[in-house]
Write a protein that holds these residues in place. Structure first.
Motif, mmCIF file in Angstrom:
data_model
loop_
_atom_site.group_PDB
_atom_site.id
_atom_site.type_symbol
_atom_site.label_atom_id
_atom_site.label_comp_id
_atom_site.label_asym_id
_atom_site.label_seq_id
_atom_site.Cartn_x
_atom_site.Cartn_y
_atom_site.Cartn_z
ATOM 1 N N LYS A 227 -9.538 21.167 7.092
ATOM 2 C CA LYS A 227 -9.219 20.043 8.116
ATOM 3 C C LYS A 227 -8.312 20.347 8.980
ATOM 4 C CE LYS A 227 -10.594 16.753 3.942
ATOM 5 N NZ LYS A 227 -9.706 15.768 3.686
ATOM 6 N N SER A 228 -8.693 19.324 10.366
ATOM 7 C CA SER A 228 -7.419 19.350 11.291
ATOM 8 C C SER A 228 -5.931 19.206 11.379
ATOM 9 C CB SER A 228 -8.102 18.498 12.337
ATOM 10 O OG SER A 228 -9.516 18.973 12.887
ATOM 11 N N MET A 229 -5.614 19.607 12.317
ATOM 12 C CA MET A 229 -3.921 19.375 12.026
ATOM 13 C C MET A 229 -3.575 18.582 13.227
ATOM 14 S SD MET A 229 -2.659 22.940 10.684
ATOM 15 C CE MET A 229 -3.292 24.349 11.937
ATOM 16 N N LYS A 230 -2.555 18.163 13.045
ATOM 17 C CA LYS A 230 -2.071 17.092 13.790
ATOM 18 C C LYS A 230 -1.287 17.892 15.266
ATOM 19 C CE LYS A 230 -1.155 12.122 15.023
ATOM 20 N NZ LYS A 230 -0.519 11.022 14.367
ATOM 21 N N ASN A 231 -1.589 17.704 15.918
ATOM 22 C CA ASN A 231 -0.345 18.572 17.225
ATOM 23 C C ASN A 231 0.036 19.998 16.931
ATOM 24 O OD1 ASN A 231 -0.256 16.459 18.749
ATOM 25 N ND2 ASN A 231 0.845 15.132 17.457
ATOM 26 N N LYS B 136 -11.316 21.917 16.998
ATOM 27 C CA LYS B 136 -10.624 21.442 16.110
ATOM 28 C C LYS B 136 -9.070 20.945 15.603
ATOM 29 C CE LYS B 136 -14.853 18.606 15.897
ATOM 30 N NZ LYS B 136 -16.097 18.165 14.556
ATOM 31 N N ASN B 137 -8.547 22.305 15.551
ATOM 32 C CA ASN B 137 -6.988 22.153 15.311
ATOM 33 C C ASN B 137 -6.689 23.006 14.213
ATOM 34 O OD1 ASN B 137 -6.813 20.590 17.893
ATOM 35 N ND2 ASN B 137 -4.716 21.235 17.138
ATOM 36 N N ARG B 138 -7.766 23.353 13.539
ATOM 37 C CA ARG B 138 -8.268 23.585 12.365
ATOM 38 C C ARG B 138 -7.221 25.256 12.154
ATOM 39 N NH1 ARG B 138 -13.778 22.784 12.932
ATOM 40 N NH2 ARG B 138 -14.506 20.680 11.976
ATOM 41 N N THR C 173 2.777 26.141 19.113
ATOM 42 C CA THR C 173 3.761 25.853 18.910
ATOM 43 C C THR C 173 3.532 25.973 17.888
ATOM 44 O OG1 THR C 173 2.117 24.190 17.317
ATOM 45 C CG2 THR C 173 2.784 23.386 19.704
ATOM 46 N N THR D 283 -6.160 29.313 18.769
ATOM 47 C CA THR D 283 -6.323 27.855 18.029
ATOM 48 C C THR D 283 -8.108 28.131 18.264
ATOM 49 O OG1 THR D 283 -4.384 26.677 19.419
ATOM 50 C CG2 THR D 283 -6.048 24.991 17.887
ATOM 51 N N ARG E 62 -5.110 24.903 7.113
ATOM 52 C CA ARG E 62 -5.427 23.546 5.997
ATOM 53 C C ARG E 62 -6.017 24.577 4.726
ATOM 54 N NH1 ARG E 62 -4.130 18.093 5.714
ATOM 55 N NH2 ARG E 62 -5.899 17.281 3.861
ATOM 56 N N ASP F 246 3.712 18.551 6.811
ATOM 57 C CA ASP F 246 2.930 17.902 5.285
ATOM 58 C C ASP F 246 2.582 19.056 4.692
ATOM 59 O OD1 ASP F 246 0.798 17.577 3.608
ATOM 60 O OD2 ASP F 246 -0.185 16.377 5.058
#
Length: 574
Positions: free
Chosen positions: A552-556, A527-529, A561, A524, A548, A302
């Motif tokens: 906001k949180s990032m997915k996976n 909430k994966n921000r 990673t 990390t 971001r 994204d």
């Protein structure tokens, strides 16, 4: 009839007054170049190769006798076909423009000759007003009276803008073709002449297709006006196709580095208002490497997810820097200006402090749930291993073990240790500190790892080696003060083993098969921000941050990673 005469008299009076006003408000014509330009800052890499600039880059003069015939023909046939015949003004073209403007009821078309364009470049501005146009005409007559045609043309080419920050044909020839103007081919001359109409849009670097297309128009005009033969035109078009296939390196990614360099330039040097050359620490190969690594690894990510990379050697010299995915879309430098939650990378400071206080890698610590007042931190995936070694706790990035250890050794001691390493951000003195809830910049984090992975001596990341004037006179040179050791050799050996355990058996195990000894730490945030990887190898610290701008949180996306994948690509080509 009387009313008409009265109205005509009033009109003539205002026209006469306007002409007098334009005449008395003319700029001083005693000397050329009264118009000032913004001083330029040219940045070179560690090999003294020019990599980018700020301000108006002026490459120096080219004298009339050195202007190649190819360039003269290309500019004249496109910009002012009657240049060698008129006296500064193309009356036929001017009349055509006036009729068009009357029809449009606005100033929409000009008929500026090269002489008029020169008068605008050196004396006036670009506003579209009748008074400015009238002044331009007067100055054009003056220039035609005082100088020869070829002198006027050379003055124009020495001042014209050719895109990508290049002012003057000498600077443009060097930037685009790495040669002097007198050595330009017909095709190269057509490219430069074609860019004059809209230099920002027709630059060979920013819009290669449009630049080549425009150059072909110039070639057709040259052949039509019998200034080149059909064979020369065809050969030039073949050369244009070759130029089209060349890779012109855009300095967009480097702009983050250049912007940072500018912010680091001493204020007293900038106040000189002189053209500067800054010899930097940048390694162009490293820079291209990190840009490609980020681009390739984030191709399907994204676009709201940003990246920052910082590469520094153990002495503090910054070899590469990337502050975002696209400088043109966002000038915000996430590598130097942004502060984000550090996550588990902060545990490095916790364990380093413990080792400095006498703890050993084999000492045991509990990896079981803990509760501090009303706060109960948990491990990732809520998994626990019981009683484990310090080494194991760090390798798997146990949250509860880090909190326990921090409380045992004292949070004040950890803060003090981090500050010794060069951390300048505020660190909260509370139990959650051990989990990296405070925000740090990538720059200071990488800088702190310089002492950990290097020689135990704190380093301050730097990008400027020396600043000179264009005449090679040095204005400022970096001084290297002696600093005291803040990590003993014995403790440093232990902490390096911890960082190696992260790669061998812990959260960065995906990098364990790389045939390079890598030390590193993943991180990390909540909430994966934010996702981090700080790694050391080949005498360099490489820091990668992903997140971001809206927090906001990032997915996976975790430190283990995407940041680790980017690091792997970078270190393999370092």
């Amino acid at each position: 009839m009387k009313a008409f005469k009265k109205l005509s008299s009033i009109l003539l009076f205002f026209i006469f007054f306007w002409i007098v006003y334009c005449a008395i408000t003319l700029p001083n014509l005693d000397g050329l170049g009264n118009k000032t330009r913004k001083p330029s800052i040219s940045v070179t890499d560690k090999e003294n190769v020019l990599v980018g600039s700020l301000g108006d880059v002026y490459g120096g003069l080219i004298y009339s006798e050195n202007i190649p015939k190819n360039l003269i023909n290309a500019v004249v046939v496109l910009e002012d076909r009657k240049f060698f015949d008129h006296y500064g003004i193309d009356f036929k073209g001017l009349g055509r423009a006036i009729l068009h403007n009357i029809k449009e009821m606005r100033y929409s078309q000009g008929a500026s000759t090269i002489t008029q364009q020169l008068s605008k470049l050196i004396f006036l501005n670009t506003e579209k007003t009748i008074s400015r146009k009238f002044k331009e005409l007067i100055i054009s007559f003056y220039l035609e009276y005082k100088f020869t045609k070829i002198e006027i043309l050379s003055m124009y080419l020495n001042r014209a803008y050719f895109g990508s920050g290049q002012y003057g044909v000498k600077a443009a020839s060097k930037r685009y073709f790495s040669k002097l103007p007198e050595d330009l081919s017909i095709a190269e001359s057509a490219i430069l002449a074609g860019s004059l109409k809209a230099p920002s849009k027709l630059s060979l670097i920013t819009n290669k297709d449009a630049s080549i297309s425009r150059a072909k128009v110039v070639l057709n005009l040259l052949e039509k006006n019998k200034l080149i033969s059909l064979k020369q035109k065809n050969n030039a078009k073949l050369e244009l196709n070759k130029i089209k296939n060349l890779k012109f390196y855009s300095d967009d990614g480097i702009r983050y580095f250049i912007d940072w360099i500018h912010s680091e330039t001493p204020e007293e040097v900038l106040k000189n208002q002189k053209d500067l050359i800054i010899n930097s620490t940048l390694d162009l190969k490293f820079q291209k490497n990190i840009e490609n690594s980020v681009k390739n690894n984030m191709r399907n990510i994204d676009e709201k997810v940003q990246a920052a990379v910082f590469v520094m050697d153990y002495n503090g010299a910054v070899r590469a820097l990337l502050g975002g995915r696209n400088w043109n879309k966002s000038k915000f430098n996430r590598a130097t200006q942004s502060k984000r939650q550090l996550g588990s990378v902060f545990k490095t400071y916790v364990y380093l402090t413990a080792l400095s206080m006498g703890y050993n890698l084999t000492d045991k610590i509990e990896d079981i749930p803990i509760k501090k007042d009303n706060w109960a931190p948990k491990n990732f995936s809520d998994k626990y291993e019981g009683i484990i070694s310090i080494r194991r706790a760090f390798a798997i990035s146990s949250n509860v073990s880090a909190v326990r250890l921090a409380e045992k050794i004292g949070r004040e001691n950890i803060i003090s240790q981090a500050k010794k390493l060069g951390v300048i951000s505020k660190i909260s003195n509370n139990p959650s500190m051990a989990l990296g809830v405070d925000s740090f910049s990538l720059l200071e984090t990488v800088g702190s790892f310089g002492a950990i992975c290097g020689n135990g001596i704190p380093v301050i990341p730097y990008g400027i080696e020396e600043i000179k004037k264009r005449n090679n006179i040095s204005l400022w040179k970096r001084d290297f003060p002696k600093r005291r050791e803040v990590i003993t050799k014995k403790v440093q050996l232990k902490v390096k083993k911890l960082l190696r355990a992260v790669v061998e058996e812990g959260t960065a195990k995906k990098a364990s098969k790389i045939p390079i000894k890598i030390l590193g730490k993943t991180g990390t945030s909540q909430k994966n921000r934010d996702a981090w990887f700080l790694g050391c190898a080949k005498n360099h610290v490489v820091g990668v941050w992903i997140g971001r701008d809206d927090d906001k949180s990032m997915k996976n996306i975790f430190g283990s990673t995407l940041p680790l994948s980017i690091f792997k690509d970078i270190i393999l080509k370092l």
